[in-house]
Structures are given as C-alpha cells and as structure tokens.
Design a protein around this motif. Structure first.
Motif, mmCIF file in Angstrom:
data_model
loop_
_atom_site.group_PDB
_atom_site.id
_atom_site.type_symbol
_atom_site.label_atom_id
_atom_site.label_comp_id
_atom_site.label_asym_id
_atom_site.label_seq_id
_atom_site.Cartn_x
_atom_site.Cartn_y
_atom_site.Cartn_z
ATOM 1 N N ASN A 1 3.928 3.294 59.112
ATOM 2 C CA ASN A 1 4.091 4.509 59.919
ATOM 3 C C ASN A 1 5.371 4.394 60.730
ATOM 4 O O ASN A 1 5.852 3.288 60.957
ATOM 5 N N ALA B 1 -0.746 13.078 52.616
ATOM 6 C CA ALA B 1 -0.986 11.755 53.195
ATOM 7 C C ALA B 1 -2.101 10.989 52.490
ATOM 8 O O ALA B 1 -2.048 9.766 52.370
ATOM 9 N N SER C 1 -1.115 6.999 51.508
ATOM 10 C CA SER C 1 -1.512 5.905 52.400
ATOM 11 C C SER C 1 -2.953 5.481 52.153
ATOM 12 O O SER C 1 -3.880 6.291 52.255
ATOM 13 N N PHE D 1 -4.836 6.043 55.447
ATOM 14 C CA PHE D 1 -5.208 7.445 55.671
ATOM 15 C C PHE D 1 -6.414 7.818 54.797
ATOM 16 O O PHE D 1 -7.344 8.477 55.245
ATOM 17 N N TYR E 1 -9.658 12.885 60.908
ATOM 18 C CA TYR E 1 -8.386 13.329 60.330
ATOM 19 C C TYR E 1 -7.286 13.379 61.388
ATOM 20 O O TYR E 1 -7.449 13.982 62.446
ATOM 21 N N ALA F 1 -0.666 13.533 59.086
ATOM 22 C CA ALA F 1 -0.676 14.376 57.887
ATOM 23 C C ALA F 1 0.537 15.293 57.838
ATOM 24 O O ALA F 1 0.954 15.721 56.766
#
Lengths: 343, 343, 343
Positions: A105, C44, C48, C51, C184, C189
């Motif tokens: 990130n 995302a 990831s 994520f 979330y 995102a």
C-alpha cells in the motif's frame, strides 16, 4: 454526483495532510518474471533464490526499482494526474525488501506547497511511504511535482518548502537484516569488481543499448498500475506520441548498468533524479555511470557506492550538460542513488 | 581496469577448460505464464499440473525449450558475444525436468577449437551443462560457434575437433523418473495420434502462422537473460534491423507443431539444428515436421519420435533446400530432435 | 490419416452431444501479473490478497474476465475454427472464483442448431462449462456462432433454438461463499460510491483511453490458448490486418471502467454481448457504462448492478446505435453484465 475522478489540483493539497492511496497490490512470481522480460535485468540477487539465500536473505526479493514502481504507481491518481511535470526526488530509502506474496500500500504526506508566480500552478512536495501487509515501511521517498490549479483565482497557500538533503548520508541507509557478502560468488554474479575496485570520479560506459517499443513500456507502466494518460493514449498529447513513463527509463538504465556494476546489487538510497528529456518508442536507451562517493556501512563486508546513473538516447558517453548548464537533448535521465556492494 | 566485459575472443578458449557462467536464475509461475503468452504453446503436460500428475510427474514442468533457453542464455556473454555465427548443436539431452522454484546455473567445457584459414576467426566447440540448485544436470548439449580473434597475429591453437554423434540413439535419451502414459487422456491432450500412428518419412504441415513483433522477441530473449546486442539495439547491425534470437523461432515452431504433434509431449534429445536464415519482426512463421525415426524407449508405453522441425517465413511446406544443397531463403530453422509420445 | 485438425463444420454438431475441449490449464501468479500488464486492471479484490481476505475470500482470485478467457479459449478449436461470426452470449454465470493453482478444463454441450437459408452455413448454440480440478463448475455460459458447412449439400438438421433468458435474474447469480463487504475499505478500493449511489439509467464516461498494439493483443490471446488464425497471421484476412480477439476489448473496457465503477468488484453474470465492429492495432479503446438494473442479493451488504459496458474507438460517449438500429461504426463492444458491489 460525478463518479469519475478528475484528480487533485494544486489548491487541494494542504501541508500536513496524509493521503491513503488506492489499490493495494500483492506481488509475486509473475511480477518478477515480467521484470526480467521487460528489462535486461541480471543482478544475481534478484535473479536467483539460491544466490539471495547465500547473501543471508530468505529468498530473492522483487527488484528494488520494481518495488519503487509499485509504491509510486499508486500515487499517480492522487498526486500527478494534473501534474505538468515531475520535478524531483529526494531522501528515498529502501527500508525492507519486498518478497513474493507481500501486499503493498502507499500513503503520502503533503510536506510542502509553493504557488508559481504565474498563479496557474504550483509545486507540491509529498513524502510517500510504501507499506507491506504487516504495516512495515518498505520504501519512503520525497517527490515534488508541478500541479495545475483548478481555479486560477484560488488564493495562494502559505509557502512551505521542505528542508531536504541533497544526498543521504551512509548512516541513513538501511542494510537489510541478515545481509552478508561473506559467501559471495563473484563468478555467478558475473564480475570480479569489489567496492575497493571503484574510485570516486570513475566513469563507466555500460556499452549496451535497447531500442524501446510501445507495447513494452505500456505493459511495464500498467504493471505498476500507473494510470497517467500520456503513457497510453495517443490522443493525450498534441504530437500524438505516447510519452514513456520515466520509471521505464530508470529500470532500463539500471538493468544496463549490470555491465560494469554487476556487484552493485541492492539499491538502498535515492538521492535525487531528473527526467531530463522525454523518451518515446523507437529511442535506443544507453547508460553510463559515475562513482560519486564511497562509504562503508556498519555491516561487515557490505560497502556502499553512491552512483550517478545517466540514460541517453544518443550522444557520447559521459556528456551530460551543455555550457548553459542545461541537460543535453540526448540525456533522458540523471539519477543519483546508493547501492550496496561487497567490500 | 575496464569494468565492462568485452567478451572472450577465439584465442581465449583452451580445450579442457570449464567456464562457470554468470547469473543463476530461479524460474517459476511467471516464466511459465510468459511462455504461454509469447508462444501458442498447448502441449498439455506443460499447461496443466493435473495432466502432468496423471503422467507421473509431481507437477507441470517448465517447457523443455524454455529450460533450454535459460541454460543457453547464460552462455552468451562468455561464448557468443563476439561470435560471427552460431553454427550448430549436437548431443543435446534433457536429463531432468525443471520445476517452479528451481534455480538454474550453466557451465561450459571447451571441447574443440579450430582456427579458420583466414586467421581472423575460429570455431569453438563447447559442451554446456545446466544444473539445478541440487547440482543435478538438467540439460547438456554441444554447440559450436565461429568467434572472432582479438589479435589476428595470435598463434593458431592446436586443432581439436570433437567426435560428435550425428544423432542420439534412443538409448541416450533420458525418460523422466516416473513418467507414464498409462492414464493418458487423448481428448484433453487435443489429438488421438499415438506413436504407432506416425510413420518414418511422414510429413506434417502445421498449418498455422504467427506474424512476429519486436516487443515479443525482445521480451522472450531478455527473459532468458540472453544479452546479444543484435537482438535489442537497432544500431548494432548495418541494416538497422533487430535480428530475432534463433531460440525464439525454435519456440514458435515447436508450439505451432502442436497441430499434428499434440502428443509429442516431451522434448528429450537435440540431435542438431541450423538457423538457416535470419528472422525479423514482421515475418510470419510457419512450421512443418518430418518423422525421421521411431524407437521404443525402455519405459513401457513411452515411445520416441525423431522429428525434423522446419520453420519458414514463406514458401511451400516441405521444401527445404535448393538444388545446390543450400537452404531455401524462406527457411528459418531446421531442427532435429527426439520427443516422447504415448505408444 | 491427416494429423492436423481442420475443425468442425456446421454439419458436425448434434444437439445433445457434449464436447470435451482440449488442453487443461493451470493458472497462477504469472497469469495474474500478465493480466495487470496487459490491462489497466485496478479492482482491488483482484489486485490484493489482503483486500480479498478482508472480503472473506481465501486470497485474490484470477480476474473474472481472465477466467472467462481461459474457459473460452479452449472452445475455439472445436467451436469457432470455421466460424464466420461470433454472434452472442447469454446466461453466463461465474459460479466459483478461480485461484492460483487451479487447473481449468472446458466442455460444451450443443444446445441448438439452425441452418441458414443460404444453405452454406448455420448457427450453433453451445452451453460451455469451465471446471476446476475438483470437477466444480467455475463458469458456464451460452454462446452462439455462425459456422460454415463443409458440404453445402449436406442436409439441414432439424432446427432447435434454445430458450435463453434475455438477462439473468438476480436470483440466478452466485455470490461466492464467504463474500462480505462489512470490512470494505473504500479508500483502498479507490472510490466512495456504493450500490445506493448508482441509479438505473445513469451513464458514466470512463474517460481514459488506451491505444492498442499488436504485441499486446497477441500475447493476451495466446495466454488464453485461443488459436483463431485471424488474430495472429497477417495472411489470414484479405486486408492483411490481424483482428483483435473480442475478449481483449472486453478486458480493456472492463479495466477502464474502474474509473467510476471501482467498487463493482466481481463480475458474476453475463447477460449478453455483441462485438459490434472489429478492433485493430492502433485503435484507441475508450469505454462508457450505463446502469441497467439494480438488485439486492440474498447476501447482506452485497448488492448487484446490471451494467451495460460499451467500448468504442472514437465517437462521443453514450452514443451506441444509428437511427436504423445498427451499431455506430466506432462502437466495438456492447456488453451486458451483473457485478457485485457493497450496498
């Protein structure tokens, strides 16, 4: 409400604010192979798990410059979508290698703003940090860019210009935990030259050249999720050319520098850098280096070289600036970095 | 001391010496995916872990030709940087599959030298071995190249010409441990043709063609860390064209040969090969094959086909040489190899 | 016996038969990285692992459109080698995410045939299923294509036209096991827009454009083992151009749609799609979307948007058809799909 993002303009940045950038990215074996397909990368520590393990690391990390691109790419939608120019880098440190499976990130803190005298744009300084999935910082660096104002009537902010080092001291550099060159195999690495073999002021012509193609630079730039339109869309510049991402030139030049700097394995510090002239498909990139400084790190057997890495698209090696101090038109990149090398 | 490597010249090779080549490489999921992106590769054993496991292997190996490129690429800086021509291959054996995570090194023993009558160059024969991280040989092969002399006044070495087989015997071939075709699924593999369905002398037109691009061949060639300038730099040849690495043509032709040889799964022997004419971006590569020989291996159910694989950039299928015995101008490659196929 | 495969012709399809397609494929980290290199993909959940795990999945899956390409590519040699046109899609469902290490096979059941009135060709409908190594269906969809007859004298089969839904109902969609958007992170995102922020009839111009290159679309198409000649061989079309695989346009448009639909994370239903005009290298692909429908899934916090995704190579956004109902010449793709988004 408009769903698409027009990007930030100069007046949208406030000194002290921190921006969390979007789209975390897990990197792995695919990114590593693509890096070897896109650049003539041969530094052994990034090519071989066995070599990296012999150097005390758990496995071969993602190339340091690739890790930089991943961190940098995330900042583009928030920092440079409306940028007129990417002006400089400073105080870049690789603080922890990035390994397959790591998720990266980025965040950026705004550390300086200065409106230009024309009132139409200004310079924004940010300190960007790349983090892994454990919250550890893997890279941090400062960059500054000239950004358009949305509203030229917006009042100028108070000028804040950060105090930045012209070059990192060797003590600022982070030697990765466990790194050792005591079992270093110079045959496998490709060259015999140690830290002691390089002299300050020495220059090296890296000899090889690579003619670059549209498909390659776009694939590279997308891989880092850098979305700047000028790299992809022939309609985004008046000349109909796709500008090659400056990071593509950095990676190409660094890979070419293997020939003469094969043992300058790890990039650990970025002192500065200028994208001196634009690069386009069809250009043939060459590179030369100059040893700017040498230092011993605190780690036994691990030396540091401060190197100038110059990428060109022509011209004679070792020529850099005209008499007026400006970069010669064939110079693409002037990068100043620290690398670790066996003593 | 010059830091960059000008490469070896003819007089730098001594029969009996062994050269350890630089830059070990760990291969994995990325190289495998890139191989499928760069070539229309469809042989099921290299596409599917489940299919490979049904054939008795622990997982799908790296394509045999890809493994060859990895081993070969490392030899370029030491063997062919100053080569005028890559003249031939012989006695190539795939002795152990390469799996994701394996780290490959190469060494070459000089086994022959012969100065040319013009005194300006000579032929060097080397036997190259690729090793994995356990020190096991994965591939070995002989190649010979014509290499320039640095100093035309240097004395000619004693001529040594190695005694090489014109083709491997089936007994020279290594069938991978555990390989079985007893559960072989011909539907999934894509064709019904077994070893018994092929006849010596039979020819197969592989039908499909691929028009090749600069970005593709450069990515492929870099992926194998082959650094020969002519593939990358438009300034390295008088005609300003980038010569496509001969191995790119081998991979393309082998992949195209799926159509008619889908079950000739594993390449295990390289008897010889000639890069008959240069290949450039824009050429459309096609391929045809001829069955040169058939043999049963010692392993039940596993047969061997000796195949001629010809790549062309035009012309009629099955035409190879002109009346004077020279390759026709549209012929790119004439390769002679052994493959394993279900009986 | 000819060893090469000329493909099936219209008279070779029988309603009710099931075709097992060749060449299973194990996908992994390489395919994922290549997808990010070939398309500006930023959703995302596919970028990831961290994520994806925060969304209740074990890791980041292969992009849904990439999974579709893998399943689709296998069908080309059996379904569309002699196709004159790919006419449509319906009832496509993503029933299970594809993860690194999964091996994908495809089968197709012939569900309809209708000879054209000219007697030279006919339409074939198939329902294709992609399976993983556990035999679980990962994707199924219907497509229909116009296929040439081998023998124009062959009798017409009994016409069977399958009854297909013009759009899936929300109840037909499969929400992946464990999916949750309760944690979330909209910052990561990339956009703040939830399900509730979109209105039926709303249109979004995705702004960005990508000029496409030959090397890219060929690499993408090969990666999915799609062997249709028109994509690779300049000699296969009278105009000497390589037609870009329609799926390349789908992936490009879907990736571009991030800008405005960043949270429309998972593609779970394909209602229909038309490749309105051919795409060639040099075209600059843009995209716009229209919200066609909205629905709540049974899963708390998980909403569904039915979206029209239009790719163009020019023209104004939101224009689609001329007065005569035909697609405008700059429209490349008109796709109708369902995606999951946080409520």
């Amino acid at each position: 409400m408009a769903k698409t993002n027009a990007g930030r303009f100069f007046e949208d940045y406030t000194v002290g604010e921190t921006i969390r950038h979007a789209v975390p990215r897990t990197v792995g074996a695919g990114e590593r192979a693509l890096y070897h397909a896109l650049y003539p990368a041969r530094h052994a520590l990034y090519s071989s798990d066995a070599f990296a393990q012999a150097c005390g690391l758990p496995q071969s990390p993602l190339d340091d410059i690739a890790a930089f691109h991943v961190v940098f790419g995330k900042t583009v939608p928030d920092i440079s979508l409306n940028a007129l120019a990417n002006l400089g880098y400073a105080e870049g440190r690789w603080r922890r290698p990035v390994y397959a499976g790591d998720t990266i990130n980025s965040t950026s803190e705004v550390i300086g703003v200065k409106q230009n005298s024309n009132g139409k744009s200004g310079v924004v300084w940010v300190r960007t940090k790349g983090h892994n999935q454990h919250g550890e910082v893997v890279i941090d660096y400062v960059r500054w860019a000239m950004v358009r104002k949305r509203d030229t009537e917006a009042p100028a902010p108070e000028t804040v210009i950060p105090d930045l080092k012209s070059a990192l001291d060797v003590g600022d550099l982070v030697v990765p935990d466990g790194l050792t060159f005591s079992e270093y195999d110079f045959d496998l690495a490709g060259e015999p030259h140690r830290w002691g073999d390089y002299e300050v002021g020495e220059t090296i012509d890296h000899v090889d050249g690579v003619t670059v193609e549209e498909a390659e630079h776009m694939m590279a730039t997308r891989l880092w999720q850098n979305t700047a339109k000028v790299h992809f869309d022939v309609r985004s510049r008046p000349d109909g050319q796709r500008l090659i991402y400056g990071g593509h030139v950095i990676s190409m030049a660094r890979a070419l520098s293997f020939n003469g700097l094969a043992n300058a394995q790890m990039v650990v510090g970025l002192n500065g850098g200028a994208h001196a002239n634009p690069c386009f498909a069809g250009d043939t990139i060459r590179a030369w280096s100059e040893v700017l400084d040498k230092a011993e790190t605190g780690t036994p057997g691990v030396g540091a070289l401060r190197l100038r890495l110059v990428a060109t698209k022509g011209g004679a090696p070792f020529s850099l600036r005209a008499d007026d101090g400006k970069y010669l038109p064939d110079v693409l990149l002037d990068l100043d970095y620290w690398a670790l090398i066996p003593v």
